[in-house]
Design a protein around this motif. Structure first.
Motif, PDB file in Angstrom:
ATOM      1  N   ALA A  90     -14.184  65.428  13.278  1.00 13.69           N
ATOM      2  CA  ALA A  90     -14.686  66.791  13.279  1.00 13.69           C
ATOM      3  C   ALA A  90     -14.534  67.390  11.887  1.00 13.69           C
ATOM      4  O   ALA A  90     -13.703  66.936  11.090  1.00 13.69           O
ATOM      5  N   PRO A  91     -15.315  68.424  11.570  1.00 19.77           N
ATOM      6  CA  PRO A  91     -15.223  69.037  10.248  1.00 19.77           C
ATOM      7  C   PRO A  91     -13.808  69.506   9.941  1.00 19.77           C
ATOM      8  O   PRO A  91     -13.178  70.193  10.752  1.00 19.77           O
ATOM      9  N   GLY A  92     -13.290  69.094   8.791  1.00 22.46           N
ATOM     10  CA  GLY A  92     -11.970  69.523   8.372  1.00 22.46           C
ATOM     11  C   GLY A  92     -10.820  68.796   9.041  1.00 22.46           C
ATOM     12  O   GLY A  92      -9.654  69.143   8.825  1.00 22.46           O
ATOM     13  N   LYS A  93     -11.135  67.791   9.848  1.00 24.39           N
ATOM     14  CA  LYS A  93     -10.091  67.061  10.566  1.00 24.39           C
ATOM     15  C   LYS A  93     -10.141  65.577  10.217  1.00 24.39           C
ATOM     16  O   LYS A  93     -11.133  65.079   9.688  1.00 24.39           O
ATOM     17  N   GLU A  94      -9.066  64.895  10.551  1.00 24.85           N
ATOM     18  CA  GLU A  94      -9.015  63.460  10.317  1.00 24.85           C
ATOM     19  C   GLU A  94      -9.782  62.714  11.417  1.00 24.85           C
ATOM     20  O   GLU A  94      -9.967  63.230  12.524  1.00 24.85           O
ATOM     21  N   ARG A  95     -10.189  61.516  11.090  1.00 23.19           N
ATOM     22  CA  ARG A  95     -10.852  60.681  12.076  1.00 23.19           C
ATOM     23  C   ARG A  95      -9.855  60.337  13.186  1.00 23.19           C
ATOM     24  O   ARG A  95      -8.697  60.008  12.915  1.00 23.19           O
ATOM     25  N   GLU A  96     -10.334  60.387  14.434  1.00 30.30           N
ATOM     26  CA  GLU A  96      -9.448  60.112  15.558  1.00 30.30           C
ATOM     27  C   GLU A  96     -10.084  59.121  16.518  1.00 30.30           C
ATOM     28  O   GLU A  96     -11.308  59.024  16.638  1.00 30.30           O
ATOM     29  N   PHE A  97      -9.238  58.423  17.211  1.00 30.71           N
ATOM     30  CA  PHE A  97      -9.664  57.445  18.206  1.00 30.71           C
ATOM     31  C   PHE A  97     -10.275  58.153  19.417  1.00 30.71           C
ATOM     32  O   PHE A  97      -9.764  59.171  19.881  1.00 30.71           O
ATOM     33  N   VAL A  98     -11.355  57.577  19.929  1.00 31.22           N
ATOM     34  CA  VAL A  98     -11.989  58.099  21.136  1.00 31.22           C
ATOM     35  C   VAL A  98     -11.873  57.099  22.286  1.00 31.22           C
ATOM     36  O   VAL A  98     -11.380  57.422  23.360  1.00 31.22           O
ATOM     37  N   SER A  99     -12.339  55.870  22.030  1.00 29.62           N
ATOM     38  CA  SER A  99     -12.378  54.889  23.112  1.00 29.62           C
ATOM     39  C   SER A  99     -12.537  53.498  22.522  1.00 29.62           C
ATOM     40  O   SER A  99     -13.025  53.336  21.398  1.00 29.62           O
ATOM     41  N   ALA A 100     -12.129  52.492  23.296  1.00 27.70           N
ATOM     42  CA  ALA A 100     -12.272  51.112  22.862  1.00 27.70           C
ATOM     43  C   ALA A 100     -12.484  50.220  24.066  1.00 27.70           C
ATOM     44  O   ALA A 100     -12.125  50.585  25.198  1.00 27.70           O
ATOM     45  N   ILE A 101     -13.072  49.059  23.807  1.00 21.65           N
ATOM     46  CA  ILE A 101     -13.335  48.101  24.870  1.00 21.65           C
ATOM     47  C   ILE A 101     -13.050  46.707  24.340  1.00 21.65           C
ATOM     48  O   ILE A 101     -13.339  46.392  23.187  1.00 21.65           O
TER      49      ILE A 101
END
Length: 117
Positions: free
Chosen positions: A40-51
């Protein structure tokens, strides 16, 4: 090398749905663990989902659990992220990720998701 092409982002109202797709090339797809991250703008990359490689195991961030579903089609070299009940806080650039058996990471170019309130 793995090339990843993500698509499916767009503008949607809160409560709506989108399906992201990511097509992989360059490696045998069923040997890759696949995932989605977002920034998101101004935020660090974050995990959402994995398979997992064969699709038998899936993982979700708490923020999306119960709303997002990850899946893969090994015949089409594609991983999907079905996003339902979208919230404004889901607004971000979504990145496809591939991990090899040797733990090498590859990233796609990102697809933008905007959820309006």
């Amino acid at each position: 090398q793995v090339q990843l092409q993500a698509s499916g982002g767009g503008l949607v109202q809160a409560g709506g749905s989108l399906r992201l797709s990511c097509v992989a090339s360059g490696r045998t797809f069923h040997n890759l663990g696949m995932g989605w991250f977002r920034q998101a703008p101004g935020k660090e990359r974050e995990f959402v989902s994995a398979i997992s490689y064969a699709g038998g195991y899936t993982y979700y961030a708490d923020a999306v659990k119960g709303r997002f579903t990850i899946s893969r089609d090994n015949a089409e070299n594609t991983v999907y992220l079905q996003m339902n009940s979208l919230k404004p806080e889901d607004t971000a650039v979504y990145y496809c990720n591939a991990v090899t058996a040797l733990k090498n990471n590859y990233w796609g170019q990102g697809t933008k998701v905007t959820v309006s309130s």
